[in-house]
Structures are given as structure tokens and as C-alpha cells.
Design an enzyme around this catalytic site. Structure first.
Site, PDB file in Angstrom:
ATOM      1  N   ASP A 204       0.964  -1.055  -0.114  1.00 48.50           N
ATOM      2  CA  ASP A 204      -0.081   0.095  -0.065  1.00 48.50           C
ATOM      3  C   ASP A 204       0.641   1.240   0.000  1.00 48.50           C
ATOM      4  O   ASP A 204       1.822   1.447   0.657  1.00 48.50           O
ATOM      5  CB  ASP A 204      -1.002   0.007   1.290  1.00 48.50           C
ATOM      6  N   GLU A 266      14.905 -15.240  -0.361  1.00 43.94           N
ATOM      7  CA  GLU A 266      15.258 -16.104   0.459  1.00 43.94           C
ATOM      8  C   GLU A 266      13.974 -17.380   0.830  1.00 43.94           C
ATOM      9  O   GLU A 266      14.290 -18.179   1.206  1.00 43.94           O
ATOM     10  CB  GLU A 266      15.789 -15.526   1.775  1.00 43.94           C
TER      11      GLU A 266
END
Length: 528
Positions: A204, A266
């Protein structure tokens, strides 16, 4: 055979993502407000539609002043919407149905009820607690001339005399991203939800976070009022008429997204993030999706475009030109929870629906991802919400109609409100119109000519070419008023003019309306 970790094969590059506005999708407990178990119960609708993923608006602990975009705890579920166990169940069921799950992240600001802000108020000026937010001394009034997106000043004074910045509602204080505690906290939030199995994040106000360090006054055109943007009920939440924006799109924000890119990598090769970045140009939008930053950014230019073949063509060519140098895939969107529904923007009634279907079919043929907003598959229009039922904070601050009209709960079945939105017979949190019975999912599922049937057919046919047709688009000239392009074996036509046009040779795969050798006005078609 796909190459492991080949970015061209990531699921989101050509996905259809269905946006769920949590309060208005499905209610499981009869309180008139949508919730996570309600979403879980209706996931088959999204899967049967043909979407690849769903994006869920914020469901975190919140006082709900901005309906969840004022977050008090990023790592818990508001009891209004359920529990962490309900979130886990939703993610698991979505994955069973082959749907990815994207959740909203709100990093620009917190709720004023977040423990950090409460600690800041208690600690006082000059404290480490206040340094997490943007507090300033200013004895003669607000520290600068910035205005809130929701209307009024962007500064509120607290009892000890200091002012804090809030580019949105006064209950949404902006964080200071130059304080290392802030990025560290959000990395923990990302890991928390990744560990629970989410596939991505919608970021956002991704162009926010950093403000010019000096917090200088905004330079205004002669006679203009100070503003950080404005609610624009015709098109977008944030107007792009501003030219000087010391509060938006600062270069430091890109370092944040580089660190998030590493964190997502990751977690696994199929985790992603999409930016809500209201930027001035396609080029500045593309900066958010460089190879080491976010994966996608909403392309609001498509949403903002008027009904015009020339204007649509300009958006296509400029968007593809902007993302090509950074190797990103474009996104396309016509509606969301912050804008007037596109059927209404295109004139409403039969004409608005015809144009809405035609624009959707054209959008779905383009390379990249398409984002659909709940209810558009039913052809829903903007609802005129009575003043006493409006709840958008922008309405409460400005008196303008705001965004409630695109957030009216979905009609699922039955002949009168609440149309199986939830158990019970009372109206939901925003009342539904009395004439929606023909628009319910149940009614349209039984009609082969319905807008729901059209969406299902379009997404089914789209799967046949979405990945194989390539990313190259060749614009064609078939005369004034006609948008035409070729993508691989697919030829796409959109008639924005008033007169019917001859269809070129080819097999008709899909059309947004009746076709009999000619393409009528306000109609689109796919040919092979």
C-alpha cells in the site's frame, strides 16, 4: 521444460489476480461484515472463475477508521474478521484449489492505536519513541503546507504542542523510515506472513514511506490549495495533477524494496510483491520493478484512460516501453476498492456494461497480469450510497461522496438483500440495492449470456495463450476509433467508434458481445 528460477516463468508474470475487499466479500457469522471464514467458504467461486490468485485487503488488528488500512498489529487478525487460525485455514484451502494468496501490507503509516504510537504520545518530545514517527515542533501552526489525501491539513497537534504528520487520516500517523527500527519491524512482519504460507504482498502507498528530509513546503500553482493528493471519485483515490511532490516518490524508497527483494528470494522463488505506486510517469512506475526491487506495480494508466482507441493505444505502447528495459511484466487493472466501478465510469447502463466487457476482454489479451476487483465479474455498477450509510473517512473529512459506492457487499443468491452475503435477513454494513436479484452469482451462473459466464469463458480461453503468445505487441491500423493489435497468433480488436467495422480473417475465439461478420460499437473480439 521450464528453467528453475527463470524469472520469465514466475507465476505472477501472466496471472489473473482477483481482489477481495474483506469487509464486502462474504460474511460467515451474520454480523453484516465480511470475514476470513466467509472468504474461505467462497474460494471455489474464485477458482471456478479462472483466477490464479487472490489479493486480500487488510484483515489485521485495527480500530477500522480506514477499514483496515489503519493497522494496530501487523501480526494478528482483527476479531471482526476472525483469527490467525482462520487465516491459516484460508491459505491452506486456497492452495488446495490452486490459488495463490497475496496479502496487503501497509508500511507508510500505522494506526494511532498501534503500541508504537501510544508509546510515542506517552514518552514526549525528543524521545526515541517519537523518533519512529514524524513529529515536529512548530509554535506558529503546522510545520508545512502539506494537505491530507483525505482532505484538510496533513498535520495534527498533540497536547504537548508538537505536530505529527499523517498524509491520510489523522488516525494514521506516518512512520519515519529513516529510523532503522521501522524497516527492521517490517522485515519481521514480512517473515511472519511468509512463514504462514502467503505467496506475496500488495504494498500500500509504495511510493510513500520517505518524505524529503527537510519537509519543505509544497510548491503550488498560482491559486491552488496545498494538497498531498485528493479523493477523485471519478477515477482514482490520488489525483496525479500534482507536479511538486516532496511527500511522495523519494529515491530512498528503492533501497527498502531492494532489501525486501532479497528477503522474498530467501523465502522461495515463487514469492512476490506488487506496488501500489501512484507515480507521475510510466518511467517512474517502472523504477519500482527493476530486477532487484519489487516484482510488479499497478498500472493505473489503463484505469485512468478515457473511452478512446487512441488513448488505449497510447497506454499500451507507453507501458510496454517503460517495463521492457527493466525486464518486468506489466499489470492491467480497471477497478479496485478506491475508484468508481468501470461500468459506471463508461456511462452506466447497457452502454457502460458493453464497454466494460469490451475493455476487460482487451485488457486480458495483453501480456502481463490482470487484476480484477470483486463484483466486476457480475457487471456491478457504482452504488449511490445514502449519506447516513457512508463510512469512508474521506467522506467524513470532506463531505465528498468518497469510495463507499464501490465497496457495497457482493450479492451471492436469493431475491432480496442481503442476497446470501451472510446468514440472517438484515442489510450488511453498506446496504445493497433492492434491484440486484438478477445480478447475483446464483442467477448469473444459470445464464449462459451473463457477465459472469463471459468472465469465466474469457479467463478459460486466456489460459490457452497467456504464456505462449509472448510479450511482443504489434499495433495495427484498422481505422479511426478501432484499437487493434497482434500478440503472437492472437489478433485483438476493440471498437470504440460509433459504427460497426469489418472483422479481419481468422477464427473468432471470444467476443464481448454479439458478432456477425462485423464488430459492433463498444465491442471487442479475439481472433486467431
Amino acid at each position: 521444460m521450464a528453467v528453475l528460477n527463470d524469472p520469465s516463468t514466475h507465476w505472477w508474470r501472466h496471472a489473473v489476480v482477483y481482489q477481495v475487499y474483506v469487509r464486502s466479500f462474504a460474511d460467515s457469522d451474520g454480523d453484516g461484515i465480511g470475514d476470513l471464514p466467509g472468504i474461505t467458504s467462497r474460494l471455489p467461486h474464485i477458482a471456478e472463475l479462472g483466477a490464479d490468485a487472490l489479493w486480500i485487503t487488510p484483515f489485521y488488528t485495527s480500530p477500522q477508521h480506514d477499514h483496515g488500512y489503519d493497522v494496530a498489529d501487523y501480526c494478528d487478525v482483527d476479531p471482526l474478521f476472525g483469527s490467525l487460525g482462520d487465516a491459516d485455514a484460508l491459505i491452506a484451502r486456497a492452495h488446495e484449489l490452486g490459488l495463490r494468496v497475496v496479502v496487503d501490507l501497509v508500511p507508510n503509516h500505522t494506526s494511532d492505536e498501534h503500541e508504537w504510537f501510544q508509546a510515542a504520545l506517552a514518552a514526549g518530545p525528543g524521545s526515541p519513541e517519537r523518533a519512529r514517527y514524524i513529529f515536529r515542533d512548530s509554535p506558529d501552526g503546522p510545520p508545512n503546507n502539506w494537505g491530507s489525501v483525505f482532505g484538510g491539513p496533513a498535520w495534527t497537534q498533540v497536547e504537548d504542542g508538537q505536530w505529527y504528520l499523517h498524509l491520510f487520516d489523522s488516525t494514521q500517523p506516518d512512520l519515519d523510515w529513516r529510523n532503522p527500527e521501522v524497516p527492521a519491524m517490517f522485515e519481521d512482519v514480512l517473515r511472519f506472513w511468509l512463514d504462514r504460507g502467503v505467496d506475496g504482498f500488495r504494498v500500500d502507498v509504495a511510493h510513500g514511506l520517505f518524505k524529503e528530509a527537510g519537509l519543505r513546503d509544497q510548491v503550488l500553482a498560482e491559486g491552488a490549495a496545498a494538497s498531498s493528493g485528493q479523493v477523485n471519485t471519478d477515477h482514482s483515490m490520488v489525483s496525479r495533477e500534482l507536479k511538486d511532490e516532496p511527500m511522495w516518490d523519494q529515491p530512498e524508497v528503492h533501497d527498502v524494496y531492494r532489501s525486501w527483494h532479497r528477503l522474498l528470494d530467501e523465502a522461495g522463488p515463487d514469492r512476490m510483491a506488487v506496488a501500489e505506486a501512484w507515480t507521475q510517469t510510466p518511467e517512474s512506475m517502472a523504477a519500482f520493478v527493476r530486477p532487484d526491487e519489487l516484482d510488479q506495480a499497478f498500472n493505473f494508466a489503463w484505469l485512468l484512460t478515457d473511452w478512446s482507441a487512441e488513448a488505449f493505444a497510447d497506454v499500451i505502447t507507453s507501458t510496454l516501453a517503460a517495463v521492457a528495459p527493466v525486464g518486468a511484466s506489466p499489470t492491467w487493472v480497471l477497478s479496485n476498492h478506491d475508484v468508481v466501478r468501470h461500468v459506471t465510469r463508461y456511462g452506466g447502463g447497457a452502454q457502460g456494461l458493453a464497454r466494460g466487457r469490451a475493455a476487460t476482454l482487451t485488457m486480458l489479451a495483453l501480456p502481463g497480469s490482470s487484476y480484477l476487483y470483486q463484483g466486476e465479474e457480475l457487471g456491478l455498477e457504482q452504488v449511490e450510497v445514502a449519506p447516513e450509510d457512508r463510512q469512508d473517512p474521506s467522506y467524513l473529512r470532506t463531505g465528498e461522496a468518497g469510495r463507499d459506492g464501490c465497496r457495497v457487499p457482493i450479492p451471492w443468491g436469493g431475491t432480496e438483500p442481503p442476497y446470501d452475503f451472510g446468514p440472517g435477513s438484515s442489510q450488511p454494513w453498506i446496504p445493497q440495492p433492492a434491484d440486484w436479484a438478477p445480478l447475483t452469482v446464483a442467477a448469473q451462473a444459470a445464464d449462459a449470456d451473463s457477465t459472469l459466464a463471459f468472465y469465466r469463458d474469457a479467463l478459460r480461453v486466456r489460459r490457452e495463450f497467456a504464456w505462449s503468445a509472448g510479450d511482443e505487441v504489434e499495433m495495427l491500423d484498422l481505422g479511426a476509433g478501432v484499437l487493434a493489435f497482434r500478440r503472437g497468433p492472437l489478433t485483438v480488436l476493440l471498437n470504440c467508434g460509433a459504427a460497426a467495422v469489418e472483422l479481419p480473417e481468422g477464427e473468432l475465439l471470444m467476443a464481448s458481445g454479439p458478432v456477425d461478420g462485423k464488430l459492433l460499437a463498444d465491442t471487442a473480439a479475439w481472433l486467431r
